[in-house]
Design an enzyme around this catalytic site. Structure first.
Site, short mmCIF file in Angstrom:
data_model
loop_
_atom_site.label_atom_id
_atom_site.label_comp_id
_atom_site.label_asym_id
_atom_site.label_seq_id
_atom_site.Cartn_x
_atom_site.Cartn_y
_atom_site.Cartn_z
N PRO A 289 0.85 -1.09 -0.03
CA PRO A 289 0.13 0.23 0.00
C PRO A 289 0.90 1.16 -0.01
CG PRO A 289 0.20 -1.03 2.22
CD PRO A 289 1.01 -1.92 1.20
N ASP B 105 6.29 2.71 1.93
CA ASP B 105 5.13 1.49 2.29
C ASP B 105 4.44 1.94 3.49
OD1 ASP B 105 4.13 -0.92 2.98
OD2 ASP B 105 6.03 -1.78 2.76
N HIS B 106 3.00 2.26 3.43
CA HIS B 106 2.28 2.65 4.31
C HIS B 106 2.26 1.71 5.51
CE1 HIS B 106 -0.11 5.32 6.19
NE2 HIS B 106 -0.93 5.70 5.28
N ARG B 107 2.55 0.25 5.09
CA ARG B 107 2.50 -0.56 6.35
C ARG B 107 3.74 -0.27 7.21
NH1 ARG B 107 3.57 -6.13 3.12
NH2 ARG B 107 5.23 -4.74 2.28
#
Length: 437
Positions: free
Chosen positions: A233, A409-411
């Site tokens: 994401p 990376d939004h994680r």
């Protein structure tokens, strides 16, 4: 790589290509009786990451060739023997280095989980139902390692591919593809997670067309970017940095350099500003573990620089940039960029990156959305700087503004941290004295 004996016989072997266990022989360019020169390409080898040209390290007459197209070799395997023109020549003792034609971004850090392609997931979804059609015979499938890898990537149990169309029943890639098509035709879902496949179109019905094969680097890069796009994401944050003072200092620095000295580009300062930001925000110098449960923090600072080549995009890695000066980085990048464009990068030259910079400044643009080079967690995009009027509280003054694009990376990284990281980079570039702190 060569070994000489007292009779002047030279052995050409597969050199160290970076811990690659299996290498395909694509083409053999010599035969018995040929007279070859030093650095003449004797064979083309290919891994799943790169295509390499293997040069001869001695001049002489080919006595025997031990490989043929289609073979698989590994490090140290004997390629050919050559009767050297001069048994005592020093060049015969030099190891031959393969020349890299093209390669996608490679990293040895833990890989992010891979979301399967529609065909792969569909094949898995109906494998059990398809067992009566293509049931395992109980006999180990006869297939090469590359075909087994291809089957695993598609989620296919190769033992269920009943018969191969190759010599002596060997299973080929086409057999695996046909198996998947057959299983899907028998009731597999047409979409995976709501993503429909793109239908094939015969464009020739609309007018004249030409089919042009993609280079291997573009095909592999496309596969890697598709995996990243489906798995990560990603968020892209855009900002601008005032580099007016930095550019003035850079120009003064280059004015002091001799005619033959490597000039310093703005990219060197961006590298230094990026490292300073990574020290302040360690999560940007990290990779997510394969199970997604842990963050692997790196204590070293290796920066990948995307380089455009005739064969496609490659990413040579500058190592330990925190320990090197601006001038050292400029010289190292110039050397690696030249090797990249000539197709002479080694696989090790593109491994171990912590974060990547993709600069379009020499071309133009105002902004873009770079895709993270997983298993890294962020990538910094740079476009062309331009003079703009900036309000200083009293009046508008001309300042040189550099657009920056940070994809992460939004994680691993949330929006606030991404904004703070970009703010740190912007401050470091606007006042390069901060890099001394």
């Amino acid at each position: 790589m060569t070994d000489n004996n007292k009779s002047g016989l030279c052995e050409i072997k597969v050199p160290d290509v970076g811990n690659v266990p299996s290498i395909d022989v694509v083409e053999v360019l010599i035969k018995v009786g040929d007279v070859i020169e030093i650095e003449q390409t004797v064979a083309t080898l290919e891994t799943d990451k790169a295509s390499m040209e293997l040069p001869s390290s001695a001049a002489g007459t080919v006595k025997e060739v031990f490989i043929k197209a289609g073979d698989k070799v590994s490090e140290g395997a004997l390629i050919a023997t050559v009767i050297v023109a001069d048994a005592g020549q020093g060049d015969a003792d030099k190891p031959a280095a393969p020349a890299l034609v093209a390669a996608p971004p490679v990293d040895t850090a833990p890989k992010a989980p891979v979301v399967e392609a529609p065909a792969a997931s569909a094949a898995k979804a109906v494998t059990a139902a398809a067992e009566p059609v293509a049931a395992s015979t109980g006999v180990k499938a006869h297939a090469s390692p590359s075909v087994r890898l291809f089957a695993r990537e598609l989620g296919v149990d190769i033992s269920k591919v009943s018969a191969g169309s190759g010599r002596k029943g060997r299973i080929l890639k086409d057999d695996v593809k046909n198996f998947v098509k057959k299983v899907m035709a028998e009731g597999a879902p047409a979409t995976v997670a709501g993503i429909p496949s793109i239908p094939a179109v015969d464009f020739s019905v609309f007018g004249e067309t030409e089919v042009q094969k993609l280079s291997k680097i573009k095909r592999l890069t496309g596969q890697n970017l598709t995996r990243v796009w489906l798995n990560l994401p990603m968020v892209t944050y855009h900002d601008e940095a005032d580099i007016t003072d930095m550019e003035a200092f850079r120009n003064a620095l280059n004015a002091e350099k001799g005619k033959d000295e490597v000039k310093v580009t703005g990219l060197m300062f961006i590298i230094k500003a990026l490292v300073a930001g990574m020290r302040q925000f360690p999560s940007f110098n990290a990779s997510l573990s394969s199970d997604g449960e842990s963050l692997i923090l790196k204590k070293y600072f290796n920066i990948g620089i995307a380089v455009d080549t005739p064969n496609g995009l490659v990413v040579p890695v500058l190592r330990d940039v925190d320990t090197k000066s601006i001038s050292q980085l400029a010289a190292e990048l110039a050397e690696k960029s030249a090797k990249a464009r000539l197709g002479k990068l080694m696989p090790a030259d593109m491994q171990g990156g912590c974060i990547t910079i993709s600069s379009l400044g020499g071309i133009g643009g105002t902004a873009f959305t770079p895709i993270v080079n997983a298993p890294e967690v962020a990538i910094l995009g740079v476009t062309r700087a331009k003079m703009q009027p900036v309000w200083n509280g009293k009046e508008f003054v001309p300042r040189l503004m550099l657009p920056l694009d940070l994809t992460y990376d939004h994680r691993v990284i949330d929006g606030a941290e991404g904004a703070r990281f970009m703010a740190a980079i912007r401050q470091n570039l606007s006042d390069i004295r901060r890099l001394l702190l």
